[in-house]
Design an enzyme around this catalytic site. Structure first.
Site, mmCIF file in Angstrom:
data_model
loop_
_atom_site.group_PDB
_atom_site.id
_atom_site.type_symbol
_atom_site.label_atom_id
_atom_site.label_comp_id
_atom_site.label_asym_id
_atom_site.label_seq_id
_atom_site.Cartn_x
_atom_site.Cartn_y
_atom_site.Cartn_z
ATOM 1 N N ASP A 1 -3.056 8.524 4.427
ATOM 2 C CA ASP A 1 -4.278 7.854 4.870
ATOM 3 C C ASP A 1 -4.493 6.618 4.006
ATOM 4 O O ASP A 1 -4.852 6.727 2.828
ATOM 5 C CB ASP A 1 -5.466 8.817 4.743
ATOM 6 C CG ASP A 1 -6.758 8.253 5.318
ATOM 7 O OD1 ASP A 1 -6.842 7.022 5.523
ATOM 8 O OD2 ASP A 1 -7.690 9.039 5.543
ATOM 9 N N SER B 1 1.972 -8.273 12.827
ATOM 10 C CA SER B 1 1.080 -9.433 12.800
ATOM 11 C C SER B 1 1.841 -10.731 13.030
ATOM 12 O O SER B 1 3.070 -10.793 12.878
ATOM 13 C CB SER B 1 0.347 -9.509 11.461
ATOM 14 O OG SER B 1 -0.518 -8.413 11.295
#
Length: 270
Positions: free
Chosen positions: A164, A60
């Site tokens: 996950d 980012s």
């Protein structure tokens, strides 16, 4: 001001973020100065913009990382004795207690994971969680480019895992070889453990856009705790940063902050 914050070195990038008030806390500035983004971004590391790191993932923009850290800061700093204050953070530091535990979902390059580790203290732990094994390995490899990064990995203060992110993560208790790092939630000075939040997280950062505020992540927040998460449809501009706060009594408060554009929090590509 983000487009004006790019630099020619890590120091000039962080100074520009500070000058443009995208970093406002001295401790946050120090943490970012301590971690060279050049070790984590394969191209244009000192531009204030997102950069691809492979596997359809990005690192980012620095101003987004800065905002995430400042938003989570009260839940990152090590707790000290009652009434004691850390320089530059006013009342952000609380009473003496359990070590800080931080979960960085979608850790990618490992950059923000390392910055978070600079703030949690020697007894805290930061877990970087990736659903792509190659990115988990990339984060570890990047952290080993610096002496400080190697120390954090070797002492167990930073750990990278594969899983996950929509389901959060349950990190095992400390081992005999690492007794002081990232222990269970201590309810009082005698070390009483609150079973409902044992091994949970003081702060959760999510670096990809979820389709909802996943209840499992909220459940894993400690009391008190805070989550920083982009939520949206995984595409376009209909995504927003949300904070989720859990107070001492377990009450939940959700707040939508501003629009963003992140890659989706989803299954690993096949």
């Amino acid at each position: 001001m983000a487009w004006r914050s790019s630099g020619t070195s890590n120091a000039t990038l962080i100074e520009n973020l500070w000058r443009n008030k995208l970093i406002t806390q001295p401790l946050v500035k120090s943490a970012f100065l301590a971690v060279d983004r050049g070790h984590y971004a394969p191209s244009a590391p000192y531009d204030d913009s997102p950069q691809p790191i492979g596997h359809d993932a990005t690192i980012s923009a620095p101003h987004m990382h800065a905002n995430a850290v400042e938003t989570l800061l009260p839940f990152l700093l090590p707790k000290t004795s009652a009434g004691e204050k850390a320089e530059g953070v006013g009342d952000l530091v609380g009473e003496k207690g359990r070590p800080r535990r931080v979960l960085d979902i979608g850790s990618g390059s490992g950059y923000l994971t390392h910055v978070l580790a600079e703030l949690v203290g020697e007894n805290g732990v930061v877990v970087g969680l990736e659903h792509i094994p190659a990115l988990k390995e990339l984060g570890e490899k990047n952290m080993r480019k610096s002496k400080e990064g190697r120390h954090s990995l070797d002492t167990g203060r930073v750990r990278f895992r594969v899983g996950d992110g929509r389901k959060g993560w349950s990190e095992p208790k400390p081992t005999i070889s690492q007794p002081g790092v990232g222990g269970p939630a201590n309810g009082d000075a005698e070390g009483e453990v609150r079973k409902d939040e044992e091994g949970g997280w003081d702060a959760i950062h999510v670096g990809a856009a979820a389709v909802e505020l996943h209840e499992e992540l909220i459940r894993q927040l400690r009391s008190p705790g805070r989550m920083f998460i982009p939520v949206g449809d995984g595409g376009g501009w209909e995504q927003y940063i949300w904070t989720v706060d859990k107070d001492e009594k377990g009450e939940i408060r959700k707040e939508r902050l501003y629009g963003v554009r992140y890659v989706p929090l989803t299954d690993a590509p096949k």
